[in-house]
Design a protein around this motif. Structure first.
Motif, PDB file in Angstrom:
ATOM      1  N   GLU A   1       0.800  -1.211   0.000  1.00 52.85           N
ATOM      2  CA  GLU A   1       0.000   0.000   0.000  1.00 52.85           C
ATOM      3  C   GLU A   1       0.840   1.271   0.000  1.00 52.85           C
ATOM      4  O   GLU A   1       0.474   2.280  -0.618  1.00 52.85           O
ATOM      5  N   GLN A   2       1.998   1.243   0.669  1.00 51.78           N
ATOM      6  CA  GLN A   2       2.801   2.458   0.783  1.00 51.78           C
ATOM      7  C   GLN A   2       4.299   2.218   0.818  1.00 51.78           C
ATOM      8  O   GLN A   2       5.072   3.165   0.888  1.00 51.78           O
TER       9      GLN A   2
ATOM     10  N   ARG B   1       8.589   5.486  -0.017  1.00 47.49           N
ATOM     11  CA  ARG B   1       7.160   5.408   0.181  1.00 47.49           C
ATOM     12  C   ARG B   1       6.452   5.716  -1.133  1.00 47.49           C
ATOM     13  O   ARG B   1       6.741   6.728  -1.797  1.00 47.49           O
ATOM     14  N   SER B   2       5.554   4.777  -1.470  1.00 48.71           N
ATOM     15  CA  SER B   2       4.821   4.897  -2.735  1.00 48.71           C
ATOM     16  C   SER B   2       3.389   4.460  -2.494  1.00 48.71           C
ATOM     17  O   SER B   2       3.138   3.426  -1.848  1.00 48.71           O
ATOM     18  N   GLN B   3       2.458   5.238  -3.021  1.00 51.67           N
ATOM     19  CA  GLN B   3       1.053   4.949  -2.793  1.00 51.67           C
ATOM     20  C   GLN B   3       0.529   3.950  -3.830  1.00 51.67           C
ATOM     21  O   GLN B   3       0.392   4.280  -5.000  1.00 51.67           O
ATOM     22  N   ARG B   4       0.347   2.710  -3.360  1.00 54.28           N
ATOM     23  CA  ARG B   4      -0.287   1.670  -4.206  1.00 54.28           C
ATOM     24  C   ARG B   4       0.300   1.685  -5.621  1.00 54.28           C
ATOM     25  O   ARG B   4      -0.328   2.041  -6.601  1.00 54.28           O
TER      26      ARG B   4
ATOM     27  N   GLU C   1       2.327   5.542  -9.451  1.00 49.76           N
ATOM     28  CA  GLU C   1       1.538   5.541  -8.228  1.00 49.76           C
ATOM     29  C   GLU C   1       0.071   5.798  -8.558  1.00 49.76           C
ATOM     30  O   GLU C   1      -0.248   6.619  -9.430  1.00 49.76           O
TER      31      GLU C   1
END
Length: 1003
Positions: free
Chosen positions: A177-178, A196-199, A215
């Motif tokens: 998820e992140q 950190r990466s959103q989905r 992302e």
């Protein structure tokens, strides 16, 4: 084939209404009209070369030509496909419902795994063979035997895994998820990278090793440098959400978007706070099947594939690069001068000149129908308003046409020779020469009205002028005069529309192909019979490392014939030339039956070749090394017999009444399926290979019964042949009335029928003859009764009266002695008569005594030194009384002749009692008979021979007499068994004596 170019060539030539990307790339799309599936969500290229498409409907395979919906061998479909992975073990298919399938081959049932963890977003494989799945509910790993879910113990702490990716160093990257995780080779636990990466939807790697992430819910990309201990991540704004990312083999970045089409970045590392410095877009306005694009894939041949909401798109480098002339130009005529300029004249635009500085329009705005370059490098143009010549970058009008302007008097061809004379061909007018300002019309070469004017021309290196006419005629002009060339010299190409001259030889092209001229004779080059090489309008020889290649341009497109292939074809007329086709859209923009501006192709001073196509003028560098792509894989798709589909699981056997067979075949070539051409042959019927061109089916009608093997070979656009021919073996049954067993049975039935008819006729004939014999026998008995009851009884009564009269006379009376003597004689007559009557009434008793009767004939001869023998073969049987009587009389006559007239020393009688045939043979070694007696003449007062023939005929027998003077005589009578014997022998006995019958009938 070279990969997609990122740098924009010919950018100075591109027009404002066409992007540089569109100029350098060839775009092909497949939509619902092409049977393409829609809603494509995943793409993969399998090791066998097939392109697999995962859709919201099902799974499809694509060979570049046809889409095939996948079904398992038991007929099931897989469902909605969310991800694909091609591996050495087969094709891994991830489904939206959490299932995973491994398809090892089309014939085998796939291995199915139910992970039950929601959507399978992505699949990846590491070097150790492990397969990783990013699922809606976690990260899964397949170790070759079973799937297992990874959790915190393995370093994965997220609930969902959205992406998995294996980089060039075999490191596994996982996004939840992140977070972004990494698993180095050999490690057992995932490591949190701190990024950190959103989905993350997808991860890709550039040539410099950096990772690029898409992302969700963000209008940008995440750029991660991984060559440092502490990973650095940078957000790059692109203004819209991306669905998929791909770096091609030249490092260019491609992005598919949800509504914005396809984005292209040639230098992805050049970006700032506002995004990339250069970005190009390809959308539905440019022909993309949909602006909602999803998966991206670069195949092994360098083509870029895009799956969209409405279909499938392919981008590849154009084999022919557009020159940059306006696309609305119609009926272009082109020429190249020595200064590097490319000139183009059309029927609707001003004269144009193209060079390294760009496109320039000249003030001449008139219809130009012929253009040529003279030996000094100047360009000459001819149209309805006159003739012009280039002087540097300017134009100079040379002359008006020799006739008044007419709609039908357009210029067909233009030639300037070494002396500066201008040769001009006018439609429906003829050939004219301009020397020293004066026009001269040359007479037509023949009385054929279609040969009034030439349609093509060229100047040879030796200065000879060559002109091509319709209907297979070439005329040359030199100091020795005019000479005609045609069928007598081997020319057979129809209308001569193209020519090229080199030192020592020339090439001529036309309506029916290509021919080489060695100065004396023409030799046709064996090209494909599919029509691709009909109507040739330009020939350009190019000397290469292997010799002289030929570049051809005609209605079928642009073709390159390699020098080695030309040499093979000239030495072997049966050789099928392997050629390269450069552009399927390279055909002429004009109808070939209308007037064309010839030639349609030229070579510029820098060596580039330029062709007039339906899409404008395009060029190619012939010196550029051709990428030898992998050979196509040919296959046989189906067999139809009289419209019915035949299974190919095993070699089929077709019905005997099959009249029309259609074999569909194809080959796998994702980059240029339209450039494939095929050769096929049916062993057992064809004596040579057939060149089918682009045709993908072979039809045979009226094949006879037998065993056949169909073979097909594919060649791609570069002339690379398939490594192995596809084969199909099948048989056609023999029709029942031609089958050997049927013919034998019919023959036996016919023979049996004839035999039965013969036997029936023989039996009927025998019955008729037997009836006559019975009637004769009854008549004999009637006569015997009459003789006994009337004549003999009357004579006996008369004798009694005479006896009474004699007794009344005295004993010394002389008359009494006479009466007594008469009565004694009468007793003898009565005794003889009774004997005859007895023989008539009791002939059946004597029918068994024929051998005895023949033995008694020994009393007929009067010479003691004559030997007489009677031989019997078989078992004596009772003969028919009439037959017995006639045989006795006939034998008596034959034996009597041997005793009395032949003076024989040996007389032999042989009786053969065969069930089917009775024979009587009388042989002697006497003087024999004269030839005239055998031919029918009878000795005076002797009728024995004639009587013998008559007796034989009466009983239905055949009498043969063989004799020669001094060599004895042989008399043989044969008679069918049913006629000879009183009762026929049993059938079994007759069958056992069959050979004996034949032997006896031949003796």
């Amino acid at each position: 084939m070279a990969g997609l170019f990122c740098l924009v060539f010919f950018s100075t030539l591109a027009l404002a209404d066409r992007s540089a990307l569109e100029q350098q790339l060839e775009h092909r799309r497949w939509t619902l009209n092409d049977n393409s599936p829609s809603q494509i969500g995943a793409l993969a290229e399998a090791h066998d070369g097939y392109l697999w498409l995962g859709t919201h409907d099902s799974l499809y395979s694509f060979d570049g030509f046809d889409f095939t919906r996948y079904r398992t061998p038991d007929g099931r479909e897989l469902g909605i496909v969310s991800s694909l992975l091609a591996s050495s073990t087969g094709l891994w298919v991830g489904l939206r419902n959490g299932g995973v399938h491994l398809i090892a081959s089309m014939e085998e049932q796939p291995s199915s795994f139910d992970l039950a963890h929601g959507v399978i977003y992505a699949l990846a494989q590491t070097a150790d063979g492990s397969v990783w799945a990013a699922a809606n509910d976690g990260l899964m790993r397949f170790d070759g035997k079973r799937w297992q879910q990874l959790g915190s113990a393995e370093g994965f702490i997220g609930k969902n895994a959205f992406s998995v990716f294996v980089d060039s160093s075999d490191r596994l990257w996982v996004a939840d998820e992140q977070r972004l995780y990494v698993l180095p080779p050999g490690a057992r636990k995932l490591q949190d990278t701190g990024v950190r990466s959103q989905r993350t939807r997808q991860i890709a790697q550039a040539d410099d090793g950096a990772l690029w992430l898409i992302e969700s819910d963000r209008e940008g990309l995440l750029h991660v440098k991984i060559d440092q201990p502490q990973l650095q991540a940078t957000h790059i704004f692109i203004g819209e959400g991306a669905n998929a990312i791909l770096f091609d083999q030249h490092g260019c970045l491609w992005l598919s978007t949800a509504g914005g089409g396809l984005l292209h970045v040639s230098r992805p590392n050049e970006y700032g706070s506002a995004g990339f410095d250069d970005i190009e877009r390809l959308s539905s306005r440019d022909g993309l099947s949909s602006d909602f694009a999803r998966p991206l894939l670069e195949d092994s041949e360098g083509s870029l594939w895009i799956g969209t909401q409405n279909g499938l798109d392919r981008l590849r480098e154009r084999p022919l690069r557009p020159a940059g002339f306006p696309p609305q130009a119609h009926n272009l005529a082109i020429a190249a001068d020595d200064a590097g300029n490319l000139w183009a004249a059309s029927s609707n635009l001003p004269l144009m000149r193209l060079n390294e500085h760009g496109l320039h329009e000249l003030p001449l705005r008139t219809q130009i129908t012929a253009i040529s370059t003279d030996p000094r490098g100047s360009v000459w143009l001819a149209g309805s308003e006159g003739i012009w010549r280039s002087t540097g970058e300017e134009l100079e009008k040379v002359s008006v046409l020799p006739v008044e302007h007419d709609l039908d008097s357009s210029v067909r061809t233009l030639l300037i020779d070494n002396q500066g004379a201008l040769w001009l061909s006018l439609n429906r007018q003829g050939l004219y020469v301009l020397r020293d300002g004066d026009w001269q019309q040359l007479p037509a070469p023949s009385e054929d009205p279609t040969q009034l004017m030439p349609v093509s021309s060229a100047l040879a290196p030796d200065g000879r002028r060559w002109f091509g006419y319709r209907n297979n005629l070439i005329v040359s002009h030199d100091e020795q005069g005019e000479r005609h060339w045609g069928s007598a010299e081997g020319l057979d190409i129809g209308h001569v529309t193209a020519m090229a001259h080199a030192q020592g030889h020339s090439w001529f092209g036309g309506q029916r192909g290509l021919a080489r001229f060695d100065g004396k004779r023409f030799q046709n080059l064996p090209l494909s019979e599919s029509g691709l090489f009909d109507n040739l309008y330009a020939i350009i020889p190019v000397t290469g490392p292997q010799g002289e290649d030929l570049w051809l341009h005609g209605k079928g497109g642009v073709f390159q014939l390699p020098a080695e292939e030309i040499a093979k074809a000239l030495n072997d007329p049966t050789h099928h030339i392997h050629y390269r086709t450069y552009d399927l859209q390279g055909g002429l923009a004009n109808d070939p039956h209308q007037v064309l501006a010839l030639p349609t192709a030229v070579r510029s001073s820098d060596g580039h070749l330029w062709f007039v196509t339906r899409n404008g003028v395009a060029g190619v560098n012939p010196d550029k090394e051709i990428h030898r792509d992998k050979p196509p894989k040919v296959r046989i798709a189906s067999l139809l017999a009289d419209g019915a589909s035949i299974s190919l699981q095993t070699p089929p056997t077709l019905p005997a009444d099959s009249q029309r067979l259609v074999i569909h075949y194809g080959a796998l070539s994702l980059s240029a399926p339209e450039g494939l051409h095929f050769l096929y042959r049916l062993d057992g019927f064809d004596s040579e290979w057939h060149s089918a061109g682009r045709q993908r089916e072979a039809t045979y009608t009226g094949l006879p019964a037998g065993d056949y093997r169909f073979r097909v070979r594919a060649l791609n656009q570069n002339g690379v042949a398939s490594e192995q021919d596809a084969e199909l073996r099948f048989s056609i049954d023999q029709v029942f009335y031609r089958h050997p067993l049927f013919i034998l049975a019919v023959a036996l039935v016919v023979l049996l029928t004839l035999h039965l008819l013969y036997r029936n006729n023989m039996q009927r004939a025998a019955e008729r003859l037997r009836t006559r014999l019975e009637e004769r026998h009854d008549e004999r008995e009637r006569i015997a009764r009459e003789l006994h009851d009337t004549l003999l009884q009357g004579v006996q009564g008369l004798m009694l009266h005479v006896q009474a009269a004699a007794d009344s006379l005295p004993a010394d009376q002389p008359a009494r002695d006479k009466l007594e003597n008469a009565l004694d004689r009468a007793d003898q007559v009565i005794a003889e008569g009774r004997e005859r009557v007895r023989n008539l009434r009791h002939a059946h008793e004597a029918s068994n005594d024929l051998p005895q009767t023949l033995h008694e004939f020994d009393q007929l001869h009067e010479h003691a030194d004559t030997e007489y023998q009677v031989e019997i073969a078989g078992t004596p049987c009772a003969l028919h009384p009439v037959v017995h009587d006639e045989l006795s009389q006939l034998a008596r006559e034959a034996v009597s002749n041997a005793f009395r007239h032949a003076r024989a020393r040996h007389v032999r009688v042989r009786l053969d009692y065969h069930p089917r045939q009775f024979s009587l043979r009388v042989s002697d070694d006497g003087h024999g008979l004269l030839a005239e007696y055998l031919q029918g003449a009878e000795p005076v007062d002797h009728w024995g021979l004639k009587g013998m023939y008559e007796r034989a005929a009466k009983i239905g027998g055949t009498l043969n007499i063989d004799s020669a003077p001094g060599q004895g005589c042989h008399v043989q009578l044969t008679l069918a068994g049913p006629l000879a014997y009183r009762q026929q022998l049993p059938r079994a006995r007759r069958w056992l004596n069959w050979k004996r019958l034949i032997r006896s009938s031949q003796s």
